[in-house]
Every structure is written in C-alpha cells, then in structure tokens.
Write an enzyme that holds these catalytic residues in place. Sequence first.
Site, mmCIF file in Angstrom:
data_model
loop_
_atom_site.group_PDB
_atom_site.id
_atom_site.type_symbol
_atom_site.label_atom_id
_atom_site.label_comp_id
_atom_site.label_asym_id
_atom_site.label_seq_id
_atom_site.Cartn_x
_atom_site.Cartn_y
_atom_site.Cartn_z
ATOM 1 N N GLU A 470 0.814 -1.218 0.000
ATOM 2 C CA GLU A 470 0.000 0.000 0.000
ATOM 3 C C GLU A 470 0.846 1.266 0.000
ATOM 4 O OE1 GLU A 470 -0.706 -2.722 1.717
ATOM 5 O OE2 GLU A 470 -2.672 -3.288 0.931
ATOM 6 N N HIS A 540 -12.737 -5.889 7.667
ATOM 7 C CA HIS A 540 -13.350 -5.532 6.384
ATOM 8 C C HIS A 540 -14.505 -4.568 6.622
ATOM 9 C CE1 HIS A 540 -11.345 -9.362 5.513
ATOM 10 N NE2 HIS A 540 -11.175 -8.871 4.303
#
Length: 740
Positions: A470, A540
């Site tokens: 990322e 999530h």
Amino acid sequence: MGTTKVNPKQGERELKKKAASYQGLTSQQLVDAYRIMFASRRIDDREILLKRQQKIFFQISGAGHEAVGVGAALALKSHYDWFYPYYRDRALCLGLGATAYEMLLQGVGAADDPSSGGRQMPSHWSFARLNIVTQSSPTGSQILQAVGCAEAGRYFARRPSAAAKADGDYRQFKDVEFHGDEVTYVSLGDGTTSEGEFWEALNAASGRRLPVIFCVQDNEYAISVPVEVQTAGGNISRLVTGFPNFHFEEIDGTDPVVAYAAFRRAAEHCRSGNGPAFVHAHVIRPYSHSLSDDERLYRPETERQRDAARDPVPRMQMFLLREGILDEKGINQIETEVEAEIQSAADRALEAAPPQPESIYNFVYSPDLDPASSAFETPPAFAAPEAAPDGKRPAASAPKTMADLINATLRDEMRRDERVLIFGEDVADCSREEYVKQKLVKGKGGVFKLTAGLQNEFGADRVFNTPLAEAAIVGRATGMATRGLKPVVEIQFFDYIWPAMMQLRDELPLMRWRSNNAFSSPIVLRVAIGGYLTGGAIYHSQCGESIFTHIPGLRVVFPSNALDAAGLLRTAIRCDDPVLFLEHKRLYRETFGRAPYPGPNYMVPFGKAKIVQPGTDVTVITYGAVVPRALQAAQKIEREHRVSVELIDLRCLNPFDWGAIAASVKKTNRVLIAYEDSLSWGYGAEIAARIADQLFHHLDAPVKRVAATDTFVAYQPILENAILPQAADLFRAMKELAEF
Ligand SMILES: Cc1ncc(C[n+]2csc(CCOP(=O)(O)OP(=O)(O)O)c2C)c(N)n1
Ligand SMILES: [Mg+2]
C-alpha cells in the site's frame, strides 16, 4: 562558484595522459569538484557557528558525504534528470546548481528560502528549477516517490501526447517536461535501508525496469546504531543483489573520481532502458549525526580517527596537489574565494526578511483551482454512456448502481485525459494480457469490479496491478503526480490503508505546503470503506475518516449514492488537490440511491451538502451508509409522531458545508450528528464542537451523536448489529431530541 583555473605550469597535454586515471574527468572538472566539496564543508561549518549563535535553528551536515554528491552531480544532468536527495546531499545540490546563499536562506527560514519559504528545516532540499523535489524528514519516504517520478518519465516518453496542456482542469497548472532517457536519483543512509518502503521501491523499480539510481550512502551509523544492527550481515550490497535488471556498484564514496565513474556507469545502464542501478557508497560521518548528537558517547576515538584518515575533503586536496593539478597557491585561492562567498551569503541571509505569519495558510490547497467553486457545478445530462468496445450499452434511463457510475466516470475521464492512470491491487482486468487477448478469460477489474473493463479499453500501461504494497501505491502515485500525471489509485479496503499512512500523513498532502507551492501531487485515492456487511468483521468493516479529515491538505469525500459518487469523483479527478475518495462497500450495489448515467461532464463541487429531505423539527447531519438508515428513521418518526426531520447528507467531509448545517440548526434548533465510525473522537465531534461554539444561542436541546460503539466491528451479525448504528438507534435519538 568562482572559476580558478588549473595550474598553468601543468600542460594540458600531460594532463590528457592522465585522463584515463581520472575516468575521463578534465583537470578543470576536478578543480571544480574540489571547490564544491570544500564549499559544502564550509557551509556546514558556517551553519554550525550560526546555530551556536542561535541565528539558525537546526543543523545537519553533509560532512564526509561530499565526494559521492559531487560525483553524482558530475555524472547526471541538472534540470534534466530528477533528484530525490536526502539531508547529507549538500554537495550534490551545490554541484547541480544550488547556491550557498539559498542554503543559508533555508537556515534562517527566510520568506525567500526557495526550498520552503521557511517551512521546512535546512538541508531538506527542494529546488524546482533543478528538478530537486521537496524533501520531508521521515527517513526513506522519498524512495517510492522517486520510483513514481521515473515511471512518469517513462509514461510520457511512450505517450508524448499526454504531456499536452489543457485548460479547465488541473492540467492548466501542471506543466510537463520529460526526456526519453532521463534518470531519477534517490539517496538514503545505510540505516534507512531497514525501512519497508525501501524494499517496496527496489521491488517496483526492478520489476518495471525503471531508470532509478538508488544511492545508499553508508556511513556505518544511523545516529548511534551501527550498520550490523541495521542490516543482516552488515552489508546492504550483499542483500540486494538478487533483484533482477539492476546495475550494482559498491564503491569508496570518499573518492569523487571513483564516485563519478560509478554514477556514469549507473546512468548509462538506466538511460539505455535496462533498469535501475544501485550505488552503495562507503562514506564517513565526521560531525556526529547532527548538532544534537555527540558521537563520542558511542564511538571510541580509534574508530573516529580511522574515519578521519579517509576524509574526502583533505583527500581531494592532496590528490590535486599530488597530481600537479593545483599547487598550494591554487588551493589557497579556491579556499579564499569560497570563504568570501559564504561570508557574503551569510551576511545577506541574516538580513533576509522572514515570512509573514499570515502566510501560513497559503498553499495548504491549490491557489489556482477551488473544487468548491461553481466551475465544478455542472448539471447532469442523462443519457446512455458511450458504448464500451464490447458494444454493450445500457439503456439511457436505467437506474445504475454506485459501482456502475464510478466505473463509468473512470472510463469517461480516462477517455478525456490521457494523464489519468489507474493502479492498485487487482484493479486490472488481467495482468497476463495474453489470456484476455486469446479470449481465454474475461478479466477481473477489482475485487468489487469497480475498474472492470478499463485495462481492456485503455491498455496495460494505463491500468495495471501493483505488488501488494500500500505504501508503494500511494508513494508511487505521489511521485507520478509531481510530474503531472493524474493517478487514480485504489486501496482495496480501508482496513489496509495503514501501511500507506506515512505517505498519507507526512508526504502526499504536504507536497504543496512544504515546498511553498513549488511542487504538488493532486492524486485521487479511492478506498472501499465501511461495514453493514454481515460477516465483514474487524478487518473488512472499518471506518476512520476523521483520521484523514484531520490532515491539512487532503480533501476527503464520502458519497452516499450513485449520482453524487459520479459527480464528486469527476471533481476529484479534475481538481488540483489530493483527494481521498471513500466508497462505501455496502452502497456499491444498493437499491437506494441508484441513478441514470449523468453524462461525461457531470460534476458536484466539494463542500456542498445535499438536503435529502427538508424538515422543521430536528436536523440530522450524516453521510455515507448512515444516510439511508437515517432516512428510514426520519420517515418512520414523521409517520408515527409527526416529527419533521431535515436530513443533511454532507457528501464531502473536507471541505464540509458549514453553511448548510448552520442554516438548518437555526431553523430546527435541534441537531443530531450520526456517523458509522466509533463514537469517541469521531467526525461528529468537530461538528458538535462548532455547533456548540457558534450556534449555542440557537439550540433548544443538547447536541446529540449516534455512532458505532467504541469497539471494532465484530463478525457475528448479532454483534455487528449491536455495534453499528441502526435505524432504530437513529429513531430513538430523533425522538428524544424532538421531545426535549
Ligand atoms: C521514519 C523515521 N524514523 C526515525 C527518524 C529519526 N532519524 C533521523 S535520521 C536517523 C538515522 C538515519 O540513519 P541513516 O539512514 O544511516 O542516515 P545517516 O544520517 O547516517 O546519513 C533517524 C533514526 C526519522 N527521521 N524518520
Ligand atoms: Mg548512516
């Protein structure tokens, strides 16, 4: 710097004979190299004096690193190649054309400091005219940006038409310059090779054969930590040799001729398109880490003396004398000239005007393009989107999901602007392009399919998968945008944004402010966020938008429906600031908020809330997936208790629409702020505080908040329901407020 000529007694013919041993450097170049090295050391000495006199406020030296810098400057091209140096690169910057005066302006923090206008510490180089890109202080955060910078150069070389200027969007303010054989130089210390971003950068540059010269300046210490503690085995060269496509050099970095030759070979490898290069230069650090450090506390005298014997400045002086290039008189002349120049530079810098306190707000955002302005307010033109190459064309009036319209907006903007490119994890249709070409597979296009079909239409150099890293996604995008590209990159789940946090907090939003508007990186970062997924669980379901609205320089957008998502995403892409574009996963394919395709130019300005329904009794301020839940609660309370709720969807969190909030609270005198993130320290806290501060006299009831519990989101749906704010919670709070 002045121009002392070589010893006239020494004939050029004789010198030519020695040229081979000088690696092709002329005697004049060697003299100039010494002048720069000596000047670099003496500017450090002058700064140290000024710091002790409290006339400057920080000092970190390039002492011991002068030979590498001057070698690189001789081998590379100023204002042609690109540079991401670190704080020990004073000699490099002087060699590329920066002046002592400019450096001392940085030291005093003058308004005219060309690096930052008094915002960033000295030795954090930034000279736009020399392609030296603004530096921060976290070690290593420049490396991924350098990779992105090199990628941009390659992209423009393949697609020169993308460099064209265009009016009406960020491109108007983003001139592009590139050269097909340019290289990007990035340097770092030995300790910094321990950072993960370093390895992410090597991996990306190696895999894509990018023309980056990584220069590790190994002085064997990171403050007090010795190299064998940083690097397994104590030698970084041994660890990196497995990366393919690289040219490797391990050199004595105290010898400028050796350094020059190494950078020449490295640059040649890069310019020929073979891939990156790695120059590992062994240097010394004679002045401790910085003025705040005393290395005698952790380095014995014997070790320090061993280093001193390799000091590049006296060594270079001896070399010039030994080779007969300069005599003592020549050396003295150089030194006198340099001292005089530094004296005059220091005198002038100390007289330079400081910046005005009112200037602090300049360049947090683009001064040229305001995404909240009416230029970004265009009406929808409902029609079918232009057909994709597969010929599929949706019916004009068919309501589309948020996912559909985000995909359509990305497609439209990629068609409109060749500088837009998309990368991230799984965003491509298929990295092994031949599978799609042979029609063996259809392609993926994102774990949520938001980028489906884009690689197939625009090609793999505009839409591609990255390694699972990322920080690299954000860092590379930042470097590309510095050069004028418009990366629209994706973080797959908000829960996994954290490896990029250094880039997001300390780099991306600061490029403009830190450089006093010399650089900027207006990227779009799309992130799938939020819960209500039934089974999304801890990793999530996260929100956390207030962590990002707390960062000056970053726009934060959070749409609740398809139409707003399309209009706001287009504004994000065309605007001149970095934007965090939060897409709620639960809303991607929701029936709520579907809309027909609004055409390729529909835009919603930032910072304009939407009144979802007008009302008179209670104001509810919310955004994202709480909007449909609040609407449900508002309709129920209207039905059952005749309470009229004014529901405000903020849509954009930075900037946010204070005007709409104030007008509504003045009307209803009761306000509820609802958000999906955990309650404490959340986005609603700021709104509540402002209401308390500025609208106190208009309130008939306490300001209320409904939000998630101060826990993470659990997996079991019963727990998830209890944790996240539900319509029933909103209903209860509305009722309480109405009855207060
Ligand atoms: C991410 C980060 N952690 C810690 C620091 C504090 N710090 C500044 S310089 C430094 C040592 C760097 O050593 P090295 O990379 O070897 O470079 P050198 O200073 O020796 O040239 C540290 C720990 C920092 N600036 N950034
Ligand atoms: Mg070091």
